[in-house]
Design a protein around this motif. Structure first.
Motif, PDB file in Angstrom:
ATOM      1  N   VAL A   3       0.717  -1.263   0.034  1.00 56.59           N
ATOM      2  CA  VAL A   3       0.187  -0.018   0.060  1.00 56.59           C
ATOM      3  C   VAL A   3       0.743   1.129   0.009  1.00 56.59           C
ATOM      4  N   SER A   4       0.504   1.967  -0.954  1.00 53.43           N
ATOM      5  CA  SER A   4       1.270   3.562  -0.842  1.00 53.43           C
ATOM      6  C   SER A   4       0.249   4.588  -1.169  1.00 53.43           C
ATOM      7  N   ALA A   5       0.695   5.822  -0.612  1.00 57.93           N
ATOM      8  CA  ALA A   5       0.050   6.925  -0.766  1.00 57.93           C
ATOM      9  C   ALA A   5       0.891   8.097  -0.483  1.00 57.93           C
ATOM     10  N   THR A   6       0.697   9.176  -1.147  1.00 55.88           N
ATOM     11  CA  THR A   6       1.197  10.429  -0.823  1.00 55.88           C
ATOM     12  C   THR A   6       0.348  11.299  -0.057  1.00 55.88           C
ATOM     13  N   THR A  78      -6.635   8.148  -4.980  1.00 53.65           N
ATOM     14  CA  THR A  78      -5.284   7.767  -4.437  1.00 53.65           C
ATOM     15  C   THR A  78      -4.941   8.154  -2.963  1.00 53.65           C
ATOM     16  N   CYS A  79      -5.826   8.980  -2.405  1.00 51.59           N
ATOM     17  CA  CYS A  79      -5.858   9.450  -1.037  1.00 51.59           C
ATOM     18  C   CYS A  79      -6.241   8.265  -0.055  1.00 51.59           C
ATOM     19  N   LEU A  80      -5.405   7.982   0.869  1.00 55.84           N
ATOM     20  CA  LEU A  80      -5.680   6.797   1.843  1.00 55.84           C
ATOM     21  C   LEU A  80      -6.330   7.683   2.970  1.00 55.84           C
ATOM     22  N   TRP A  81      -7.531   6.983   3.263  1.00 50.97           N
ATOM     23  CA  TRP A  81      -8.381   7.341   4.389  1.00 50.97           C
ATOM     24  C   TRP A  81      -8.176   6.341   5.646  1.00 50.97           C
ATOM     25  N   THR A 122      -6.901  -4.868   9.223  1.00 45.57           N
ATOM     26  CA  THR A 122      -5.587  -5.576   9.092  1.00 45.57           C
ATOM     27  C   THR A 122      -4.738  -5.100   8.547  1.00 45.57           C
ATOM     28  N   ASP A 123      -3.590  -5.507   8.559  1.00 41.24           N
ATOM     29  CA  ASP A 123      -2.370  -4.910   7.538  1.00 41.24           C
ATOM     30  C   ASP A 123      -2.414  -6.033   6.500  1.00 41.24           C
ATOM     31  N   VAL A 124      -1.551  -5.775   5.587  1.00 38.25           N
ATOM     32  CA  VAL A 124      -1.549  -6.673   4.162  1.00 38.25           C
ATOM     33  C   VAL A 124      -1.195  -7.920   4.450  1.00 38.25           C
ATOM     34  N   ASN A 125      -0.939  -8.295   5.660  1.00 40.29           N
ATOM     35  CA  ASN A 125      -0.634  -9.747   6.063  1.00 40.29           C
ATOM     36  C   ASN A 125      -1.622 -10.486   6.753  1.00 40.29           C
ATOM     37  N   GLY A 126      -2.612  -9.680   7.067  1.00 43.05           N
ATOM     38  CA  GLY A 126      -3.937 -10.239   7.693  1.00 43.05           C
ATOM     39  C   GLY A 126      -3.816 -10.117   9.504  1.00 43.05           C
ATOM     40  N   THR A 127      -2.779  -9.407   9.738  1.00 45.09           N
ATOM     41  CA  THR A 127      -2.632  -8.977  11.234  1.00 45.09           C
ATOM     42  C   THR A 127      -3.572  -7.669  11.505  1.00 45.09           C
ATOM     43  N   PRO A 128      -4.234  -8.004  12.595  1.00 45.33           N
ATOM     44  CA  PRO A 128      -5.157  -6.929  13.065  1.00 45.33           C
ATOM     45  C   PRO A 128      -4.450  -5.756  13.528  1.00 45.33           C
ATOM     46  N   LEU A 157       2.372   5.338   9.532  1.00 44.04           N
ATOM     47  CA  LEU A 157       1.115   4.627   9.051  1.00 44.04           C
ATOM     48  C   LEU A 157       1.271   3.427   7.917  1.00 44.04           C
ATOM     49  N   LEU A 158       2.112   4.052   6.928  1.00 40.52           N
ATOM     50  CA  LEU A 158       2.251   3.028   5.924  1.00 40.52           C
ATOM     51  C   LEU A 158       2.965   1.668   6.104  1.00 40.52           C
ATOM     52  N   ARG A 159       4.007   1.834   7.056  1.00 41.03           N
ATOM     53  CA  ARG A 159       4.814   0.827   7.561  1.00 41.03           C
ATOM     54  C   ARG A 159       3.892   0.054   8.431  1.00 41.03           C
ATOM     55  N   ARG A 160       2.738   0.302   9.289  1.00 34.80           N
ATOM     56  CA  ARG A 160       1.975  -0.514   9.610  1.00 34.80           C
ATOM     57  C   ARG A 160       1.003  -1.284   9.049  1.00 34.80           C
ATOM     58  N   ILE A 161       0.521  -0.422   8.135  1.00 33.99           N
ATOM     59  CA  ILE A 161      -0.295  -1.105   6.955  1.00 33.99           C
ATOM     60  C   ILE A 161       0.484  -2.338   6.212  1.00 33.99           C
ATOM     61  N   ASN A 162       1.534  -1.913   6.014  1.00 27.73           N
ATOM     62  CA  ASN A 162       2.443  -2.728   5.279  1.00 27.73           C
ATOM     63  C   ASN A 162       3.055  -3.924   5.732  1.00 27.73           C
ATOM     64  N   GLY A 163       2.653  -3.837   7.178  1.00 30.56           N
ATOM     65  CA  GLY A 163       3.371  -5.055   8.127  1.00 30.56           C
ATOM     66  C   GLY A 163       4.872  -5.014   8.235  1.00 30.56           C
TER      67      GLY A 163
END
Length: 309
Positions: A3-6, A78-81, A122-128, A157-163
Motif C-alpha cells: 500500500v502506498s499513498a502520498t 489515491t488518497c488513503l483514508w 488488518t495489515d496486508v498480511n492479515g494481522t489486526p 502509518l504506511l509501515r504499519r499497514i504494510n506489516g
C-alpha cells in the motif's frame, strides 16, 4: 500487495462514532449539510466561506469548514483514508464520486463516497491493527474534534499497514536476540549451585513461593512451590544436563507423588531435544532459548553475568 499513498486523511465517524455503520456499508460519510452538494461540487472555497459566514460562522471556522469540504470532494482515489473504531485502526481508498443523500433519513450524514474494496482493519498480511499497539503519534488524531484532518505520521502509518517492523524495533529485536544467545552461553558456565539459585529467583519474581529447602539431596525434586493467587502447587527439577529419558523418569516420579498441580523441568544444556507429552499442559520444559528469554524478560541478565565476572 504494497500500500502506498502520498496523501493521507483521517475522517471521524460522526459525533460519538454515530456513523460507525459506514464501515459495514463500505462508505465514507460526511456531514456539513449547510453546504449544498452543488456548492461543494463547484470547488470554489471563497464562495463556500462567504456562504458559511453569512450563516453565522466565524471567518476562521468557515475557512476550516471549506477545507474539509474540499478534501472530501477533491481528493481522488489515491488518497488513503483512516479512522478508528471497535478498538482498531481502519483504512481504505475511496471512489471519487460523491453521492448526496441528505433527504434519506436511513442514511448517515449528508453525502458519502464508496470505499474501494471496503474498509480494512488488518495489515496486508492479515494481522489486526489494534489501537492499543499503535503509537500515540498516530492514534492522537482520533481526538481531533472536527471531521477531516491530515495525518502527520504518514510514514509510520504506511509501515504499519504494510506489516513492516519499525526500524528501531527491528534493531532492538536483533540486539535482544543476541543478548539471549549470550545468556544461554553464560548459563552453561554457571556453577550448579548458582544455577539453582537463579531458578529460585525466577520463580520468586513470577509470584511463586518456595515451601522447601533449595537443592540438597532430596529424593523427589529440587524445589517445591506454591502460588497464592492461582492456588497451585508446583514441583521444579533443575538440571545442568539431561536427556529425554531423564525427563520422562522425573515425570513418572512427580505423577506418582500426586502432590503437585504442575511440574517444571529446567535444563540449560540438554542432550538432544526435550519435550513434554502433547497431552500434558501441566508439564513445562525450559531449555536454552526458553530459559534465556525468561531471564531477559525478568531482568536477570546482569545477575547471570555478575556470577561469571
Amino acid at each position: 500487495m504494497k500500500v502506498s499513498a502520498t496523501t493521507v486523511r483521517y475522517i471521524k465517524l460522526g459525533a460519538g462514532g454515530r456513523w460507525e455503520n459506514s464501515l459495514d456499508r463500505a462508505e465514507l460519510h460526511f456531514g456539513y449539510g449547510s453546504v449544498t452538494h452543488e456548492l461543494a461540487r463547484e470547488g470554489n472555497r471563497a464562495k463556500i466561506i462567504t456562504h458559511l459566514i453569512a450563516l453565522g460562522r466565524s471567518p476562521q471556522a468557515a475557512a476550516r469548514d471549506a477545507q474539509e469540504v474540499a478534501d472530501f470532494y477533491d481528493l481522488d482515489e489515491t488518497c488513503l483514508w483512516i479512522t478508528f473504531a471497535r478498538d482498531h485502526l481502519w483504512w481504505t481508498f475511496a471512489e471519487p464520486k460523491v453521492t448526496w443523500v441528505k433527504p434519506d433519513p436511513a442514511r448517515a450524514g449528508e453525502r458519502f463516497r464508496k470505499a474501494i474494496g471496503g474498509w480494512r482493519n488488518t495489515d496486508v498480511n492479515g494481522t489486526p491493527l489494534k489501537i492499543n499497539s499503535r503509537s500515540t503519534k498516530l492514534t492522537k488524531v482520533a481526538s481531533y474534534r472536527r471531521t477531516i484532518c491530515a495525518v502527520k505520521a504518514h510514514d509510520y502509518l504506511l509501515r504499519r499497514i504494510n506489516g513492516i517492523e519499525e526500524p528501531i524495533a527491528a534493531k532492538a529485536s536483533q540486539i535482544r536476540t543476541a543478548l539471549i544467545e549470550v545468556t544461554i552461553e553464560a548459563l552453561r558456565l554457571l556453577h550448579w549451585a548458582d544455577f539453582e539459585t537463579l531458578v529460585d529467583i525466577i520463580f520468586a519474581r513470577s509470584g511463586w513461593n518456595r515451601v522447601s529447602m533449595l537443592g540438597g539431596t532430596k529424593k523427589l525434586v529440587d524445589l517445591e512451590l506454591e502460588h497464592p493467587v492461582i492456588n497451585e502447587r508446583a514441583a521444579v527439577q533443575v538440571k545442568s544436563a539431561a536427556n529425554q529419558k531423564t525427563l520422562d523418569a522425573y515425570i513418572r516420579r512427580t505423577d506418582a507423588a500426586e502432590q503437585f498441580d504442575r511440574f517444571f523441568f529446567i535444563c540449560h544444556s540438554p542432550k538432544g531435544a526435550l519435550s513434554a507429552p502433547d497431552d500434558r499442559a501441566d508439564i513445562h520444559v525450559w531449555t536454552g532459548r526458553e530459559l534465556g528469554a525468561t531471564i531477559m524478560r525478568l531482568g536477570l541478565h546482569d545477575w547471570v553475568m555478575e556470577r561469571l565476572a
